[in-house]
Scaffold this motif. Structure first.
Motif, PDB file in Angstrom:
ATOM      1  N   UNK A 141       0.797   5.608  -7.748  1.00  0.00           N
ATOM      2  CA  UNK A 141       2.034   5.895  -7.031  1.00  0.00           C
ATOM      3  C   UNK A 141       2.325   4.712  -6.121  1.00  0.00           C
ATOM      4  N   UNK A 142       3.239   3.854  -6.548  1.00  0.00           N
ATOM      5  CA  UNK A 142       3.569   2.653  -5.780  1.00  0.00           C
ATOM      6  C   UNK A 142       4.856   2.892  -5.008  1.00  0.00           C
ATOM      7  N   UNK A 143       4.798   2.745  -3.662  1.00  0.00           N
ATOM      8  CA  UNK A 143       6.010   2.932  -2.859  1.00  0.00           C
ATOM      9  C   UNK A 143       7.048   1.840  -3.134  1.00  0.00           C
ATOM     10  N   UNK A 144       8.318   2.219  -3.050  1.00  0.00           N
ATOM     11  CA  UNK A 144       9.415   1.276  -3.226  1.00  0.00           C
ATOM     12  C   UNK A 144       9.315   0.188  -2.157  1.00  0.00           C
ATOM     13  N   UNK A 145       9.698  -1.016  -2.501  1.00  0.00           N
ATOM     14  CA  UNK A 145       9.697  -2.175  -1.601  1.00  0.00           C
ATOM     15  C   UNK A 145       8.300  -2.550  -1.115  1.00  0.00           C
ATOM     16  N   UNK A 146       7.248  -2.125  -1.822  1.00  0.00           N
ATOM     17  CA  UNK A 146       5.877  -2.456  -1.438  1.00  0.00           C
ATOM     18  C   UNK A 146       5.437  -3.778  -2.061  1.00  0.00           C
ATOM     19  N   UNK A 147       5.911  -4.055  -3.272  1.00  0.00           N
ATOM     20  CA  UNK A 147       5.515  -5.257  -3.992  1.00  0.00           C
ATOM     21  C   UNK A 147       6.608  -6.321  -3.905  1.00  0.00           C
ATOM     22  N   UNK A 148       6.189  -7.597  -4.036  1.00  0.00           N
ATOM     23  CA  UNK A 148       7.160  -8.695  -4.022  1.00  0.00           C
ATOM     24  C   UNK A 148       7.959  -8.752  -5.321  1.00  0.00           C
ATOM     25  N   UNK A 149       7.300  -8.411  -6.429  1.00  0.00           N
ATOM     26  CA  UNK A 149       7.990  -8.381  -7.724  1.00  0.00           C
ATOM     27  C   UNK A 149       7.839  -6.974  -8.300  1.00  0.00           C
ATOM     28  N   UNK A 150       8.566  -6.692  -9.340  1.00  0.00           N
ATOM     29  CA  UNK A 150       8.503  -5.363  -9.960  1.00  0.00           C
ATOM     30  C   UNK A 150       7.379  -5.298 -10.997  1.00  0.00           C
ATOM     31  N   UNK A 151       6.208  -5.800 -10.598  1.00  0.00           N
ATOM     32  CA  UNK A 151       5.027  -5.796 -11.455  1.00  0.00           C
ATOM     33  C   UNK A 151       3.812  -5.445 -10.618  1.00  0.00           C
ATOM     34  N   UNK A 152       3.064  -4.455 -11.071  1.00  0.00           N
ATOM     35  CA  UNK A 152       1.809  -4.082 -10.410  1.00  0.00           C
ATOM     36  C   UNK A 152       0.683  -4.825 -11.096  1.00  0.00           C
ATOM     37  N   UNK A 153      -0.042  -5.628 -10.319  1.00  0.00           N
ATOM     38  CA  UNK A 153      -1.195  -6.367 -10.828  1.00  0.00           C
ATOM     39  C   UNK A 153      -2.438  -5.504 -10.616  1.00  0.00           C
ATOM     40  N   UNK A 154      -3.035  -5.031 -11.715  1.00  0.00           N
ATOM     41  CA  UNK A 154      -4.245  -4.213 -11.650  1.00  0.00           C
ATOM     42  C   UNK A 154      -5.420  -5.092 -12.060  1.00  0.00           C
TER      43      UNK A 154
END
Length: 130
Positions: free
Chosen positions: A94-107
């Motif tokens: 569950x990634x909050x909006x505006x949490x990441x710099x890009x629209x990609x989650x690096x796992x």
């Protein structure tokens, strides 16, 4: 003349069905898979999408083959481990909006294969709910 035309249409139909079946089988493979020898680790998004959605808890499974799940470490924003059973680490992301710099989650993933530390990472796209 009509028989020739029917044969051509029949062959064209078979070609179309063959090409269509090839494209369908490609969709079922995962973009989020690591393989080394007989060991593999695959991220499956349970809802069938190939992306996550901001502000929405989404179930994901990390399926391990010939990797000890006790050596697995998972790093990334909004990831919560739920259970580990039968070689599958079940998680919720569950990634909050505006949490990441890009629209990609690096796992980032760290685990052992035959006692040797191994690392990999998956870059999972995140979309906003429409």
């Amino acid at each position: 003349m009509k028989l020739k035309m029917i044969k051509k249409l029949f062959l064209l139909g078979l070609l179309f069905l063959n090409l269509n079946s090839c494209s369908e089988s490609k969709k079922s493979t995962s973009d989020f898979k690591f393989e080394k020898g007989e060991s593999s680790l695959e991220l499956k998004i349970v809802n069938g999408n190939d992306y996550l959605t901001y502000n929405k808890p989404i179930r994901t499974d990390f399926k391990l083959e010939n990797i000890d799940p006790n050596t697995l470490s998972i790093f990334g924003a909004g990831i919560k481990i739920l259970t580990i059973e039968n070689g599958i680490t079940k998680t919720e992301i569950n990634v909050p909006d505006n949490y990441l710099e890009s629209d990609t989650l690096n796992i980032k993933l760290r685990f052992e294969i035959n006692g040797k530390e191994t690392k990999t990472e998956f870059n999972v796209p995140i979309k906003r709910e429409q």
